[in-house]
Design a protein around this motif. Structure first.
Motif, short mmCIF file in Angstrom:
data_model
loop_
_atom_site.label_atom_id
_atom_site.label_comp_id
_atom_site.label_asym_id
_atom_site.label_seq_id
_atom_site.Cartn_x
_atom_site.Cartn_y
_atom_site.Cartn_z
N GLY A 40 0.80 -1.22 0.00
CA GLY A 40 0.00 0.00 0.00
C GLY A 40 0.82 1.26 0.00
N SER A 41 2.13 1.17 -0.28
CA SER A 41 3.01 2.33 -0.22
C SER A 41 2.99 3.12 -1.53
CB SER A 41 4.45 1.88 0.08
OG SER A 41 5.37 2.92 -0.17
N LEU A 42 2.69 4.42 -1.43
CA LEU A 42 2.75 5.27 -2.62
C LEU A 42 4.19 5.46 -3.07
CD1 LEU A 42 1.38 7.10 -4.69
CD2 LEU A 42 1.58 8.98 -3.07
N ALA A 43 5.12 5.57 -2.12
CA ALA A 43 6.52 5.73 -2.49
C ALA A 43 7.00 4.54 -3.30
CB ALA A 43 7.39 5.90 -1.23
N LEU A 44 6.58 3.34 -2.90
CA LEU A 44 6.98 2.14 -3.63
C LEU A 44 6.28 2.05 -4.97
CD1 LEU A 44 8.98 -0.03 -2.91
CD2 LEU A 44 7.10 -1.47 -2.12
N TYR A 110 -1.95 12.38 1.47
CA TYR A 110 -1.63 13.19 2.65
C TYR A 110 -2.90 13.53 3.43
CZ TYR A 110 0.68 16.63 5.60
OH TYR A 110 1.18 17.31 6.68
N GLY A 111 -3.96 13.82 2.69
CA GLY A 111 -5.22 14.16 3.35
C GLY A 111 -5.93 12.94 3.90
N ALA A 165 13.96 6.96 -1.06
CA ALA A 165 12.81 7.56 -0.38
C ALA A 165 11.91 6.48 0.22
CB ALA A 165 12.03 8.43 -1.35
N ALA A 166 11.71 5.39 -0.53
CA ALA A 166 10.86 4.32 -0.04
C ALA A 166 11.47 3.64 1.19
CB ALA A 166 10.62 3.29 -1.14
N ILE A 167 12.80 3.49 1.19
CA ILE A 167 13.47 2.89 2.35
C ILE A 167 13.31 3.79 3.58
CG2 ILE A 167 15.75 2.33 3.30
CD1 ILE A 167 16.54 1.41 0.48
N ILE A 168 13.56 5.08 3.40
CA ILE A 168 13.42 6.02 4.52
C ILE A 168 11.99 6.03 5.04
CG2 ILE A 168 13.53 8.46 5.18
CD1 ILE A 168 15.79 8.79 3.13
N ALA A 169 11.03 6.07 4.11
CA ALA A 169 9.62 6.10 4.52
C ALA A 169 9.27 4.82 5.30
CB ALA A 169 8.72 6.24 3.30
N ASP A 182 5.34 9.00 3.73
CA ASP A 182 5.35 8.32 2.42
C ASP A 182 5.04 9.28 1.27
OD1 ASP A 182 5.45 5.84 0.82
OD2 ASP A 182 3.30 6.16 0.59
N PRO A 183 3.90 10.00 1.28
CA PRO A 183 3.64 10.93 0.18
C PRO A 183 4.58 12.13 0.16
CG PRO A 183 1.92 11.11 1.86
CD PRO A 183 2.73 9.89 2.19
#
Length: 295
Positions: A40-44, A110-111, A165-169, A182-183
């Motif tokens: 469910g990750s947007l970054a991924l 984000y919202g 970014a995905a790793i950090i998130a 994530d976003p």
């Protein structure tokens, strides 16, 4: 009279590097799409979208190198090397569309944050980073002055940043449960990629509009030829452009002193253009300086 142009080992190396990068990127892209959907990750998902377009972009870049190898014909007297520039432009423009979609999704996420499985997200992001670093290294061993290679590297760089970014998130979510990271990181990566995409697209458009290469400024060419080539009194009507970043062209008029051997001076002009400015194809029109008639 211009010299012929041949495709050497550099073109073959560029082609092989892009082909290998395309295979690695396409091979991992499917796993990242599945992992993004599961976690469910947007970054991924954003990184997977980058990898999908990267696969297409790298295949297109490879095809451009293949097409550019075709010999010149009467219909395409300079060959088809500008296909590489078109590929670079399309790669740059495609990133604008991807970034726009990611930003749109990020604002919605984000919202209204959605649950994210940080564990699977982290594992897939790390594997994606390893693949992207490998592809990035492969492409950097090619000719980085080539606009087509620059466009391909840009896509992979976007993937690499997306994986980071995905790793950090994933780590932040695992430790704190703060889902908006994530976003937020997705948008930051998109902004970084857009900046580089603009540079590549701008350079490609400059070439397609017959813009002069930066190193072929008319004033510098004129003064250099007058100072270094014996018998040259003036140089004017200078027009410079390029087929691609590695193949600059120039036409000019040279006013020669009376009594010089025209063929020798023209040869010296072309040699100087090759040595000083890297121009392998030059057209030189000649006129002679008129000596005032005696009273």
């Amino acid at each position: 009279m211009g010299e012929g142009h041949s495709h050497g080992g550099g073109a073959t190396r560029n082609e092989s590097r892009v082909a290998l990068g395309a295979c690695l990127t396409a091979g991992f892209m499917l796993a990242e799409v599945i992992g993004g959907a599961i976690s469910g990750s947007l970054a991924l998902i954003a990184d997977a979208a980058h990898m999908l377009t990267d696969s297409i972009a790298l295949i297109f870049a490879w095809a451009a190198f293949r097409i550019a190898r075709r010999p010149a014909t009467w219909r395409h007297s300079f060959g088809l090397e500008r296909v590489q520039v078109l590929a670079a432009l399309l790669n740059g423009l495609s990133l604008f569309g991807i970034a726009g979609w990611i930003v749109f999704e990020a604002v919605e996420r984000y919202g209204q944050p959605v649950p994210i499985l940080a564990g699977p997200m982290l594992v897939i992001a790390i594997l994606g980073l390893l693949v992207n670093v490998t592809v990035f290294y492969i492409l950097t061993t090619a000719d980085r002055d080539n606009l087509n290679i620059r466009g391909a590297i840009l896509h992979v760089m976007g993937d690499l940043l997306g994986s980071v970014a995905a790793i950090i998130a994933a780590v932040v979510i695992m430790w704190t449960g703060w889902l908006p990271i994530d976003p937020i990181l997705s948008v930051l990566v998109s902004i970084l990629v857009l900046r580089s995409a603009w540079v590549v697209a701008k350079d490609a458009v400059h070439i397609l509009l017959e813009g002069a290469p930066a190193k072929l400024e008319a004033g510098i060419v004129r003064s250099d030829l007058i100072e270094t080539v014996d018998g040259v009194r003036d140089v004017h009507h200078i027009h410079a452009w390029s087929i691609n970043q590695e193949r600059p062209m120039i036409t000019l008029n040279a006013r020669l002193a009376e009594g010089v051997v025209m063929t020798e001076v023209v040869t010296a002009i072309k040699r100087r253009l090759q040595e000083r400015f890297g121009v392998g194809h030059a057209t030189v029109e000649v006129e002679f300086e008129k000596t005032p008639a005696a009273d």
